[in-house]
Write an enzyme that holds these catalytic residues in place. Structure first.
Site, PDB file in Angstrom:
ATOM      1  N   HIS A   1     -11.953   2.654  13.124  1.00  0.00           N
ATOM      2  CA  HIS A   1     -11.460   2.854  11.550  1.00  0.00           C
ATOM      3  C   HIS A   1     -12.726   2.937  10.603  1.00  0.00           C
ATOM      4  CE1 HIS A   1      -7.399   0.641  13.029  1.00  0.00           C
ATOM      5  NE2 HIS A   1      -7.523   2.156  13.286  1.00  0.00           N
TER       6      HIS A   1
ATOM      7  N   ARG B   1      -9.936 -11.492   2.988  1.00  0.00           N
ATOM      8  CA  ARG B   1      -9.367 -10.452   3.780  1.00  0.00           C
ATOM      9  C   ARG B   1      -9.087  -9.198   2.910  1.00  0.00           C
ATOM     10  NH1 ARG B   1      -4.625  -8.104   4.851  1.00  0.00           N
ATOM     11  NH2 ARG B   1      -4.072  -7.404   7.132  1.00  0.00           N
ATOM     12  N   LYS B   2     -10.081  -8.275   3.293  1.00  0.00           N
ATOM     13  CA  LYS B   2      -9.924  -7.036   2.354  1.00  0.00           C
ATOM     14  C   LYS B   2     -10.686  -6.013   3.195  1.00  0.00           C
ATOM     15  CE  LYS B   2     -14.307  -8.242   0.186  1.00  0.00           C
ATOM     16  NZ  LYS B   2     -15.036  -8.514  -1.233  1.00  0.00           N
TER      17      LYS B   2
ATOM     18  N   ARG C   1     -18.566  -0.417  -0.758  1.00  0.00           N
ATOM     19  CA  ARG C   1     -19.210  -0.875  -1.874  1.00  0.00           C
ATOM     20  C   ARG C   1     -20.555  -0.096  -1.764  1.00  0.00           C
ATOM     21  NH1 ARG C   1     -19.090  -5.513  -4.930  1.00  0.00           N
ATOM     22  NH2 ARG C   1     -17.473  -6.047  -3.872  1.00  0.00           N
TER      23      ARG C   1
ATOM     24  N   TYR D   1     -13.407   0.443  -8.843  1.00  0.00           N
ATOM     25  CA  TYR D   1     -14.061   0.003 -10.144  1.00  0.00           C
ATOM     26  C   TYR D   1     -15.547  -0.132 -10.364  1.00  0.00           C
ATOM     27  CZ  TYR D   1     -14.998  -4.633  -7.812  1.00  0.00           C
ATOM     28  OH  TYR D   1     -15.421  -5.599  -6.827  1.00  0.00           O
TER      29      TYR D   1
ATOM     30  N   LEU E   1      -9.977   0.680 -12.342  1.00  0.00           N
ATOM     31  CA  LEU E   1      -8.638   1.508 -12.049  1.00  0.00           C
ATOM     32  C   LEU E   1      -8.096   0.941 -10.970  1.00  0.00           C
ATOM     33  CD1 LEU E   1      -6.976   3.813 -12.493  1.00  0.00           C
ATOM     34  CD2 LEU E   1      -8.537   5.235 -10.875  1.00  0.00           C
ATOM     35  N   THR E   2      -7.238  -0.133 -11.193  1.00  0.00           N
ATOM     36  CA  THR E   2      -6.307  -0.649 -10.294  1.00  0.00           C
ATOM     37  C   THR E   2      -4.976   0.154 -10.175  1.00  0.00           C
ATOM     38  OG1 THR E   2      -7.297  -2.943 -10.716  1.00  0.00           O
ATOM     39  CG2 THR E   2      -5.334  -2.903  -9.611  1.00  0.00           C
TER      40      THR E   2
ATOM     41  N   TRP F   1     -14.488 -10.537  -9.120  1.00  0.00           N
ATOM     42  CA  TRP F   1     -13.678  -9.476  -9.557  1.00  0.00           C
ATOM     43  C   TRP F   1     -12.384 -10.031 -10.186  1.00  0.00           C
ATOM     44  CZ3 TRP F   1      -9.953  -5.754  -7.409  1.00  0.00           C
ATOM     45  CH2 TRP F   1      -9.744  -4.771  -8.316  1.00  0.00           C
TER      46      TRP F   1
END
Length: 266
Positions: free
Chosen positions: A11, A114-115, A119, A153, A174-175, A261
């Site tokens: 992945h 958890r993400k 970056r 962002y 930009l969410t 953030w």
């Protein structure tokens, strides 16, 4: 192990190849666009050197003070297991565009967040120390959040508003869930099934792509098994082993522990 269990070797390598590859000849509107995209991914993977054990940190989570169990507390896990539940690795792309740029790959279980994200940290702005003498600055970063909430962002340092001459950290945000309120955004597997029904292959892994990914990871995986490398313990719900922060710091990455953030709080 989080390297072999489709996370890093599969992945995250997909994310890396899409991020760093050169632009394909076409991305749509051609019967060959799927192969053009995958050709660009394979070309990028061919330029990645084999991962070295010296450029890795392995960890295994242990129980914390709140009663959360460690990995070895699971009754189905052997008490002497050296399976890594965390890994940080430095990947190096040996081509003209990315020579000297470290790509840091990190994956783990029982962490503080958890993400899934990309970056990109930029180098310090030139002469910024002279413009704001004696003041500290956060690194500017372009962040692409993949899960749980899609967003892009730009975290940047800017002059504080008003009469103060000091830097503050802000972001251009930009969410997706805030900007596209009435737009249906299917999950990854929905897209894959739809692409399959449409006969499009761009989002699927080709055999030569898979072989290149295994070429990059197999030597270090064999070395870990042969040497029975002991993972470093890290507490449940933490960022992972401190040695991982030390590793990425050696390659120039600066962790901004004071920045948070706030998009998820809106």
């Amino acid at each position: 192990m989080c390297i072999r269990d489709s996370i890093m070797q599969n992945h995250l390598m997909q994310v890396l190849s899409l991020l760093a590859m050169e632009a394909p000849v076409t991305v749509s509107g051609s019967g060959m666009s799927g192969n053009h995209i995958r050709d660009s991914k394979v070309a990028l993977l061919k330029a990645i050197a084999e991962v070295r054990l010296d450029d890795m940190v392995l960890g295994q989570y242990v129980k914390d003070d709140q009663g959360n169990p460690g990995y070895l507390d699971d009754p189905t896990v052997p008490s002497d297991s050296t399976t890594a539940t965390y890994a940080t690795a430095i990947l190096k792309i040996q081509n003209q565009r990315w020579d000297g740029v470290p790509f840091i790959m990190k994956a783990g279980k029982a962490l503080n967040e958890r993400k899934a994200e990309v970056r990109i940290q930029f180098k310090p702005a030139p002469a910024v120390g002279m413009l704001f003498g004696g003041q500290s600055f956060s690194r500017n970063e372009l962040v692409m959040l993949i899960q749980p909430d899609e967003a892009v962002y730009l975290k940047c340092s800017t002059k504080a508003p008003g009469l103060r001459t000091e830097p503050v950290t802000s972001e251009l945000d930009l969410t997706y869930k805030n900007r596209f309120l009435d737009v249906y955004s299917p999950d990854a597997y929905t897209r894959l099934i739809l692409e399959s029904l449409r006969g499009k292959q761009a989002t699927f892994v080709r055999s030569d792509e898979l072989l290149e990914s295994w070429r990059i990871w197999t030597p270090v995986l064999q070395q870990i098994e042969q040497q029975q490398v002991e993972p470093i313990p890290y507490g449940f719900g933490t960022r992972g082993p401190k040695a991982a922060d030390e590793l990425v710091a050696r390659y120039g990455y600066v962790h901004d522990k004071d920045y948070h953030w706030h998009a998820n709080d809106q």
